[in-house]
Design a protein around this motif. Structure first.
Motif, mmCIF file in Angstrom:
data_model
loop_
_atom_site.group_PDB
_atom_site.id
_atom_site.type_symbol
_atom_site.label_atom_id
_atom_site.label_comp_id
_atom_site.label_asym_id
_atom_site.label_seq_id
_atom_site.Cartn_x
_atom_site.Cartn_y
_atom_site.Cartn_z
ATOM 1 N N ILE A 2 -6.090 2.751 62.052
ATOM 2 C CA ILE A 2 -5.123 3.306 63.011
ATOM 3 C C ILE A 2 -5.381 4.795 63.233
ATOM 4 O O ILE A 2 -5.217 5.307 64.340
ATOM 5 C CB ILE A 2 -3.656 3.056 62.560
ATOM 6 C CG1 ILE A 2 -2.693 3.415 63.693
ATOM 7 C CG2 ILE A 2 -3.313 3.842 61.306
ATOM 8 C CD1 ILE A 2 -1.292 2.921 63.504
ATOM 9 N N VAL A 5 -8.194 5.212 65.869
ATOM 10 C CA VAL A 5 -7.723 4.930 67.228
ATOM 11 C C VAL A 5 -6.793 6.056 67.699
ATOM 12 O O VAL A 5 -6.870 6.522 68.833
ATOM 13 C CB VAL A 5 -7.004 3.558 67.283
ATOM 14 C CG1 VAL A 5 -6.573 3.228 68.701
ATOM 15 C CG2 VAL A 5 -7.902 2.453 66.761
ATOM 16 N N TRP B 61 -0.197 -1.847 69.101
ATOM 17 C CA TRP B 61 -0.742 -1.888 67.746
ATOM 18 C C TRP B 61 -0.032 -2.960 66.925
ATOM 19 O O TRP B 61 -0.658 -3.793 66.253
ATOM 20 C CB TRP B 61 -0.625 -0.519 67.071
ATOM 21 C CG TRP B 61 -1.208 -0.512 65.690
ATOM 22 C CD1 TRP B 61 -0.571 -0.794 64.523
ATOM 23 C CD2 TRP B 61 -2.571 -0.254 65.348
ATOM 24 N NE1 TRP B 61 -1.440 -0.721 63.474
ATOM 25 C CE2 TRP B 61 -2.690 -0.387 63.950
ATOM 26 C CE3 TRP B 61 -3.716 0.086 66.104
ATOM 27 C CZ2 TRP B 61 -3.898 -0.196 63.275
ATOM 28 C CZ3 TRP B 61 -4.911 0.275 65.422
ATOM 29 C CH2 TRP B 61 -4.986 0.129 64.025
ATOM 30 N N TYR B 67 -8.548 -2.791 70.233
ATOM 31 C CA TYR B 67 -8.520 -1.329 70.299
ATOM 32 C C TYR B 67 -8.791 -0.816 71.704
ATOM 33 O O TYR B 67 -8.214 0.173 72.142
ATOM 34 C CB TYR B 67 -9.532 -0.724 69.316
ATOM 35 C CG TYR B 67 -9.276 -1.116 67.882
ATOM 36 C CD1 TYR B 67 -7.967 -1.200 67.401
ATOM 37 C CD2 TYR B 67 -10.316 -1.407 67.021
ATOM 38 C CE1 TYR B 67 -7.712 -1.575 66.093
ATOM 39 C CE2 TYR B 67 -10.072 -1.786 65.708
ATOM 40 C CZ TYR B 67 -8.768 -1.868 65.250
ATOM 41 O OH TYR B 67 -8.531 -2.238 63.971
#
Lengths: 98, 228
Positions: A2, A5, B61, B67
């Motif tokens: 995460i 990203v 998410w 992504y």
């Protein structure tokens, strides 16, 4: 993952923000760019609103009546007051009551 | 440091915080309820620093999206900053690199809205970059503090309070006042329809398809029938 990203999307945002005063001043935006971009917020936010109220699994539609009613009241509230706080509070109270 | 311009910027931003603070709270709550850690949620507000796109990021998410879908959705939502950047660029030509980096990072809907007025009326005569710094920093601080408050609330408020529903409500409050004419209304309707019926598309690409569909619909109608 995460973090990767998040940092990459943060970087894209930052590049957009400094794009026109970073030294690359020769970029010319086509006149239609402005027209298209002006619809981005309406379009994206409407998609999220709709998807959180009504879902469709390929065969049938499902929704929560309480949330739909609260959403309609919120629309009226937004039209009348144009205030985020008032719309938010009225909408939440409606969904709690129903 | 020009304190007068700086504080004029701070004061110009204050009324807009009424819309920003609830949104920051909502984002903080959403981050926690979507399974992000406190650190991830709080730092996203300074790394990404763009309200609506942070919400979309977290929702996509949590839904386990690809992504590239997350990245392109966030990019699409923030494309408007290129326009803001272009509008303020001519007033900031003489500034140092350091100043441009800082003011660029702080460029948001709200800071653009208050700064462009000041830039166009006093851009030649006053050190207006301090105005931009004042308004930008005020918004930044409010966004960070309200996110933190939301994170604290999100960890303590029980789930049956339906706080996740605050997201569509906040977006309704933002979108509805923008629906002023036929193209904008058609744009919203098309986007809603695609968002509902496209939900089984792979990798959550419905969000991109819906967004592009709405944008194309709105922009094409406007081209045939220009806004007055």
């Amino acid at each position: 993952m995460i973090w990767l990203v998040m940092v990459l999307t943060g970087l894209i945002n930052f590049i957009f923000r400094i794009s026109m005063f970073s030294g690359f001043r020769n970029i010319h935006l086509p006149p239609s760019f402005h027209r298209y971009v002006s619809y981005v917020p309406i379009s994206v936010l409407s998609a999220i609103i709709a998807s959180s109220l009504v879902t469709h699994n390929g065969h049938e539609i499902s929704y929560d009546v309480g949330k739909l009613v609260a959403a309609f009241i919120a629309v009226a509230c937004a039209l009348l007051t144009k205030s985020v706080s008032v719309t938010l509070i009225v909408g939440l109270i409606t969904v709690w009551i129903i | 440091m020009n304190q007068k311009e700086f504080f004029l910027g701070v004061t110009a931003m204050l009324p807009l915080l009424l819309g920003v603070v609830p949104f920051g709270l909502v984002f903080g709550v959403l981050g926690i309820s979507s399974g992000l850690t406190e650190t991830e949620t709080i730092l996203m507000s300074s790394i990404v620093f763009a309200g609506a796109s942070q919400v979309v990021f977290v929702q996509l998410w949590a839904a386990g999206s690809a992504y590239f879908v997350i990245g392109s959705s966030v990019a699409l939502i923030n494309l408007r900053h290129v326009l803001y950047s272009a509008s303020v660029a001519e007033y900031l030509k003489k500034l140092s690199f350091k100043w441009r980096i800082i003011l660029g990072y702080l460029l948001t809907d709200e800071s653009f809205a208050v700064s462009i007025k000041r830039l166009s009326t006093h851009g030649e005569s006053r050190p207006v970059h301090f105005f931009m710094l004042g308004s930008g920093l005020t918004l930044w601080l409010a966004w960070q503090i309200s996110t933190i408050a939301g994170v604290i609330a999100g960890s303590t408020i029980p789930e049956n309070w339906e706080l996740a529903f605050a997201i569509p409500l906040t977006f309704i409050a933002i979108v509805v006042p923008l629906l002023k004419n036929t193209p904008t209304i058609i744009c919203a309707l098309i986007s809603c329809l695609i968002a509902i019926f496209g939900q089984s598309l792979p990798w959550n690409t419905w969000i991109i398809v819906a967004a592009l569909g709405g944008i194309l619909a709105g922009a094409s109608i406007e081209k045939w029938k220009p806004r007055k």
